[in-house]
Design an enzyme around this catalytic site. Structure first.
Site, short mmCIF file in Angstrom:
data_model
loop_
_atom_site.label_atom_id
_atom_site.label_comp_id
_atom_site.label_asym_id
_atom_site.label_seq_id
_atom_site.Cartn_x
_atom_site.Cartn_y
_atom_site.Cartn_z
N ASP A 14 0.87 -1.16 0.00
CA ASP A 14 0.00 0.00 0.00
C ASP A 14 0.92 1.23 0.00
OD1 ASP A 14 -2.40 1.44 0.13
OD2 ASP A 14 -2.25 1.60 2.31
N ASP A 16 -0.25 5.10 0.91
CA ASP A 16 -0.55 6.07 1.97
C ASP A 16 -0.52 5.36 3.31
OD1 ASP A 16 -1.14 8.50 3.09
OD2 ASP A 16 -3.30 8.30 2.83
#
Length: 269
Positions: A14, A16
């Site tokens: 991922d 953020d």
């Protein structure tokens, strides 16, 4: 639970909360990707964000010290377009409720935007959402169009707090139609399947690194991937301890994960 780093052949991450937070790169990012490259471990970046274009992510990653090509970036818009391309004829008219990243991705895949005749409604985060957009989507769905959502995130964090996410848009359309969407993004399996395919790997040899138990870790585990939670994003240490969702490894940050991986390799030298 522990991670057998020796068995890891590919990594999905991922962005953020893992690579940056509030737009600022987190510590150790550049060094971790240098390590992956030195170990010849391929990586992909997987995000539920459907609003940012792949090209913009390439630039943002480069600014954070992460070399990446467009093929390595899997947004929920990319995963949704791949799903649609595999399950619908290329001349299927579509209606999109979403932002530039979603529109650009479907245009690049050759799909035709047609609000009056859409047989497929695709919805994601739309910060310019209007009553008219909901109305058109609802009318097409009530006329028989299928309904697909990019991701279920009801909120997402900004410096001021949590604000409405794509799940809020999906909920509005569902309320107007009594039809639940097919959701593509995390924690549903499609995005993880796309990531593993892009990596040329298998689920059991792919490590998913994320900051949210309810999307990154839950979805990856259900898809058969190994999982690592870093505590630099949404999920806190207390939440991780209390949750029934368990990652294979929990780390304070990316440098801590990097150090554990290096230590594992050193034991076998």
């Amino acid at each position: 639970m522990t991670i057998d780093f020796r068995s890891i052949r590919a990594v999905a991450l991922d962005m953020d909360g893992v690579l940056w937070r509030g737009g600022q790169p987190l510590p150790g990012v550049r060094e971790f990707f240098t390590f992956l490259q030195a170990q010849a471990i391929p990586y992909a970046l997987a995000t539920n964000n459907s609003t940012t274009s792949v090209e913009d992510y390439v630039t943002k990653l480069a600014d954070a010290g992460v070399p990446a090509t467009p093929a390595q970036i899997i947004t929920s818009a990319v995963a949704t377009a791949e799903y649609v391309r595999r399950h619908y004829p290329p001349d299927t008219p579509i209606y999109i409720v979403g932002e530039t990243g979603l529109h650009q991705t479907f245009a690049a895949n050759g799909f035709r935007f047609d609000p009056d005749a859409a047989r497929l409604v695709i919805a994601g985060l739309d910060r310019a959402l209007t009553y008219e957009k909901i109305m058109i989507a609802a009318m097409r769905i009530r006329a028989g169009a299928d309904f697909i959502g990019t991701n279920p995130d009801r909120t997402f964090p900004v410096p001021e707090g949590l604000i409405p996410g794509a799940g809020t848009v999906l909920a509005a359309i569902q309320a107007a139609t009594d039809v639940a969407p097919l959701v593509i993004g995390k924690p549903e399996p499609t995005m993880f399947e796309v990531a593993v395919e892009h990596l040329g790997a298998t689920p059991d040899t792919t490590l998913m690194i994320g900051d949210r138990l309810d999307t990154d870790i839950l979805g990856a585990a259900q898809a058969g991937l190994r999982t690592a939670l870093v505590l630099t994003g949404i999920t806190t240490a207390n939440e991780a301890r209390a949750s029934n969702i368990r990652a294979d490894g929990v780390f304070d940050d990316l440098p801590a994960l990097h150090a554990a991986w290096q230590a594992s390799l050193a034991l076998n030298d």
